[in-house]
Design an enzyme around this catalytic site. Structure first.
Site: not given
Ligand code: PBG
Length: 425
Positions: A293, A331, A346, A372, A411
């Site tokens: 991530k 990781e 991600k 998102s 989404y």
């Molecule tokens: C935080 C989390 C995030 C997302 C999923 N879980 C945002 C972050 O790390 O600040 C982001 C998902 C997205 O942007 O669609 N635990």
């Protein structure tokens, strides 16, 4: 009489074109009736558009007579090969290129292309992230057109029904927690009667076979907006945070979660969560680890959705540097050895190389999260008529699959599911 609606697949990503006839029952008035009626929908699926061509008239000859006619040189007529189509006038006359490899041969018609398509996508590959809140109404999320903070008792249940209706039977829940419940240690995260456990119990009661993923991280519950506990000097405390995450995962499992998904990026959390789940009798609950991530600006709209922006600083001491590739292997090795069941990358599209890396290095299922910011960019481009939203959506999902993702958190799950089912909104 029921009216038979005929809907053609609007975005057919390569494969055979299916004609889908949906016969809904007379009234599809309320959402609730539609759910019940949908189960009785009649689906007629034909693999082509041609409505059964007329059979050729027969002459009443036996096989032997037919063969004898051919042997005697009286073969029946078949249509001639059509003449070569004319090129436009002015087309240059050239000698044929001396090449024996012409890859276009395998792309020449939609049937041929469908035969050689390497990657496919189905609604079963999609996981639908849903934002929930305590309210009764669904509140639109400004930065994510088409997404809402859903009321957990009504909007959530209805949205899940719609998704299941098109074959999307997996969801992941993200709560918008009231500010008054946020603390620096995020203890609301393991309140067994908190928003997420309540929503899980409600959904499992209505849809026992729904696959529910949960997010394991403190940010929605943290007054600091960080995924972990923040020390006075701003340091995110690793092992203390993992302690909280274990309690959070157990609370979610107890409510009925199928897959807990640590998205916090603390070290050692997968092993610790596995041990905590097993100690409480949740051997059957899976862990989808956010393996790679990245500290990405593509999360902006999500943080608006949950009002979870970090109050200070950024997440770079725990989320990965977008410039790094090899680090994903570090990781990966940790998550594999700690017992992760699914590995997640991600964001999605800008990180296809990481998806491919994990796919090639691990036998475990790979998940990609189309986050998102990726969603909002495609939506915005579509609204502004700069791109064809639906086609770009389907292409982006197909590319995530091609790179090696088994499942995709997106989404677009409902919209894509509808598209794959041949429904047009
Ligand atoms: C935080 C989390 C995030 C997302 C999923 N879980 C945002 C972050 O790390 O600040 C982001 C998902 C997205 O942007 O669609 N635990």
């Amino acid at each position: 009489m029921a009216s038979a609606a005929m809907l053609n697949s609007p975005c057919n990503v390569g494969a055979v074109k299916f004609e889908v006839k949906v016969k809904p029952s007379p009234n599809l008035l309320s959402a609730r009736t539609s759910i019940r009626l949908n189960r009785r929908r009649v689906l007629t699926i034909r693999a082509s558009n041609e409505s059964g061509s007329e059979p050729l008239r027969k002459m009443g000859l036996t096989d032997e007579e037919c063969e004898a006619a051919v042997v005697a040189g009286n073969a029946p007529e078949a249509p001639p090969v059509p003449p070569k189509p004319a090129a436009p006038s002015g087309t240059p006359i050239v000698s044929t290129l001396p090449i024996n490899r012409r890859p276009r041969r395998n792309r020449r018609s939609s049937a041929v292309r469908a035969a050689f398509q390497e990657t496919s996508i189905s609604p079963a590959n999609l996981v639908y992230p849903l934002f929930i809140h305590e309210g009764e109404e669904d509140t639109p999320i400004g930065a994510m057109p088409g997404c809402y903070r859903l009321g957990w008792r009504h909007g959530l249940v209805e949205e899940v029904a719609k998704a299941r209706d098109v074959g999307v039977n997996s969801i992941v829940l993200f709560p918008k927690v009231p500010d008054a419940l946020k603390t620096s240690t995020g203890d609301e995260a393991y309140n067994e009667n908190g928003l997420v456990p309540r929503a899980i119990r409600l959904l499992k009661d209505k849809y026992p076979d729904l696959v529910i993923y949960t997010d394991v991280a403190l940010d929605p519950y943290s007054s600091d907006g960080h995924d972990g506990i923040v020390r006075e000097d701003g340091v995110i405390m690793n092992d203390e945070t993992v302690h909280q995450l274990c309690k959070q995962a157990v609370a979610q499992a107890r409510a009925g979660a199928d897959v807990v998904s640590p998205s916090d990026m603390m070290d050692g959390r997968v092993g610790a969560i596995r041990t905590a789940l097993d100690a409480e009798g949740f051997q059957h609950v899976s862990i989808m680890s956010y393996t790679a991530k990245y500290a990405s600006s593509f999360y902006g709209p999500f943080r608006e959705a949950l009002d979870s922006n970090p109050r200070f600083g950024d997440k770079k001491t725990y989320q990965m540097n977008p410039a790094n590739y090899r680090e994903a292997l570090v990781e990966l090795q940790a998550d594999e050895s700690e017992g992760a069941d699914i590995l997640l990358v991600k964001p999605g599209l800008p990180y296809l190389d990481i998806i491919r890396l994990l796919r090639d290095k691990s036998p475990l299922p790979i998940a990609a999260y189309q986050v998102s910011g990726e969603y909002s960019m495609i939506k915005a481009g579509g609204v502004l008529k700069m791109i064809d939203e639906e086609r770009v959506m389907m292409e982006s999902l197909m590319c995530l699959r091609r790179a090696g993702a088994d499942i995709i958190l997106t989404y677009f799950a409902l919209q894509a599911g509808r598209c794959l089912c041949g429904e047009k909104r």
